[in-house]
Design a protein around this motif. Structure first.
Motif, mmCIF file in Angstrom:
data_model
loop_
_atom_site.group_PDB
_atom_site.id
_atom_site.type_symbol
_atom_site.label_atom_id
_atom_site.label_comp_id
_atom_site.label_asym_id
_atom_site.label_seq_id
_atom_site.Cartn_x
_atom_site.Cartn_y
_atom_site.Cartn_z
ATOM 1 N N ARG A 212 0.884 -0.927 0.115
ATOM 2 C CA ARG A 212 -0.143 -0.081 -0.303
ATOM 3 C C ARG A 212 0.738 1.027 0.064
ATOM 4 O O ARG A 212 1.190 1.224 1.194
ATOM 5 C CB ARG A 212 -0.901 -0.082 1.279
ATOM 6 C CG ARG A 212 -1.606 0.769 1.725
ATOM 7 C CD ARG A 212 -2.881 0.883 0.149
ATOM 8 N NE ARG A 212 -3.877 1.956 0.397
ATOM 9 C CZ ARG A 212 -4.218 2.985 -0.626
ATOM 10 N NH1 ARG A 212 -3.052 3.728 -0.729
ATOM 11 N NH2 ARG A 212 -5.307 4.193 -0.138
ATOM 12 N N GLU B 246 -6.126 -2.299 10.335
ATOM 13 C CA GLU B 246 -5.074 -1.835 9.269
ATOM 14 C C GLU B 246 -5.587 -0.314 8.743
ATOM 15 O O GLU B 246 -4.271 0.614 7.975
ATOM 16 C CB GLU B 246 -5.494 -2.480 7.924
ATOM 17 C CG GLU B 246 -4.928 -3.920 7.960
ATOM 18 C CD GLU B 246 -4.580 -5.024 6.088
ATOM 19 O OE1 GLU B 246 -4.386 -5.790 6.603
ATOM 20 O OE2 GLU B 246 -5.451 -4.245 5.533
ATOM 21 N N GLN B 247 -6.490 0.437 8.375
ATOM 22 C CA GLN B 247 -6.855 1.268 7.874
ATOM 23 C C GLN B 247 -6.039 2.929 9.092
ATOM 24 O O GLN B 247 -6.096 3.455 8.368
ATOM 25 C CB GLN B 247 -7.699 2.276 8.172
ATOM 26 C CG GLN B 247 -9.253 1.257 6.740
ATOM 27 C CD GLN B 247 -8.311 2.202 5.947
ATOM 28 O OE1 GLN B 247 -7.122 1.611 4.694
ATOM 29 N NE2 GLN B 247 -8.939 3.588 5.557
ATOM 30 N N GLY C 63 -4.436 4.642 6.283
ATOM 31 C CA GLY C 63 -5.831 4.210 5.766
ATOM 32 C C GLY C 63 -5.728 6.545 5.162
ATOM 33 O O GLY C 63 -6.048 6.833 4.909
ATOM 34 N N HIS C 64 -4.246 7.348 5.693
ATOM 35 C CA HIS C 64 -4.480 7.971 5.672
ATOM 36 C C HIS C 64 -3.157 8.937 3.803
ATOM 37 O O HIS C 64 -3.527 9.658 3.415
ATOM 38 C CB HIS C 64 -3.032 8.918 6.384
ATOM 39 C CG HIS C 64 -1.693 8.262 6.510
ATOM 40 N ND1 HIS C 64 -1.426 7.324 6.502
ATOM 41 C CD2 HIS C 64 -0.647 8.308 5.903
ATOM 42 C CE1 HIS C 64 -0.158 6.511 5.948
ATOM 43 N NE2 HIS C 64 -0.010 8.268 5.939
#
Length: 272
Positions: free
Chosen positions: A49, A117-118, A122-123
């Motif tokens: 990610r 996980e966010q 998440g940012h």
């Protein structure tokens, strides 16, 4: 710092070695998680990610890691001699009957619930190599602060995830502007082309370790400006220049690229 294409390859390599197999050994060598034992759990998948790596296990757990400047994950056949560095630099060992993944010098290593996980990614903005890629949203975020220098906006992972110093310098060159030009002063259509070019370059480089941004018309040269200080520009012949501020490095051609030169703002390094 490894960029999005490098992290994507690392995730693919770890996924191939670990996914679908049960761990026979687990060793997290960081104080907070030193007693955690993942032995007996199956690895579900490993994904990237932006510049983050997420290794997911059955039972709803995820191992989150970030390589920063010099971290790495090495994969060996189980029983093979490890060559990634001295033992004291090892931060994680994940092994199954066939393969062993060893994490060296990992500055970020944490075991979290998969449902959380966010909280660690998440940012991030749209991932240039992810299923959530959204060019319109990336353009919106990139141009949200018109006064911000382009280089800083490109490096800020909250705008679009995966760009580091190499792609930042190359993208600014391809857009014919310096990294210090405020994004609000980009000519019409350039933000959209920048975002499209960023996506194209990372996609083109995700399957190869010899990163390339140039065209076949520049044989023997893989990058236009990055790492080419004092060498002639491939387009105009002017000497390439370099500016350095902390771990932010910019290369540019003072002739081909228009805008402020050699004038970093000194603001904090954006989030990764």
């Amino acid at each position: 710092m490894p960029e999005g294409d490098t992290i994507w390859r690392a995730a693919r390599r770890l996924h191939s070695a670990l996914a679908g197999r049960v761990l026979t050994r687990s060793d997290l060598r960081v104080p907070r998680f030193a007693t955690a034992d993942l032995t007996g759990r199956a690895v579900l998948d490993v994904t990237s990610r932006g510049k983050h790596l997420l290794t997911r296990f059955d039972g709803g757990l995820t191992l989150h890691s970030h390589l920063r400047m010099d971290g790495s994950w090495q994969v060996y056949a189980t029983g093979e001699r490890w060559r990634g560095g001295p033992t004291h630099q090892i931060r994680a060992i994940l092994a199954n009957a066939e393969q062993t993944a060893v994490g060296y010098r990992l500055p970020v290593l944490e075991l979290i619930r998969t449902a959380d996980e966010q909280g660690v990614v998440g940012h991030l903005g749209p991932d240039l190599l992810g299923p959530d890629w959204d060019p319109a949203e990336a353009v919106r975020r990139l141009t949200a602060d018109p006064a911000r220098p382009l280089g800083e906006a490109l490096l800020d992972q909250r705008n679009l995830a995966g760009i580091g110093n190499v792609f930042k310098s190359e993208l600014a060159f391809l857009a014919a502007v310096t990294p210090w030009l405020p994004v609000g002063q980009l000519p019409p259509g350039v933000p959209e082309r920048l975002v499209a070019t960023a996506h194209r370059l990372l996609e083109a480089n995700k399957d190869r370790s010899d990163r390339r941004t140039t065209t076949p018309r520049q044989p023997g040269h893989s990058l236009y400006v990055y790492g080419r200080e004092h060498r002639p520009c491939l387009r105009c012949g002017a000497p390439i220049r370099k500016a350095e501020l902390g771990d932010r490095i910019s290369y540019w051609c003072p002739s081909c690229q228009k805008g402020p030169s050699d004038n970093p703002s000194g603001e904090p390094v954006p989030p990764n």
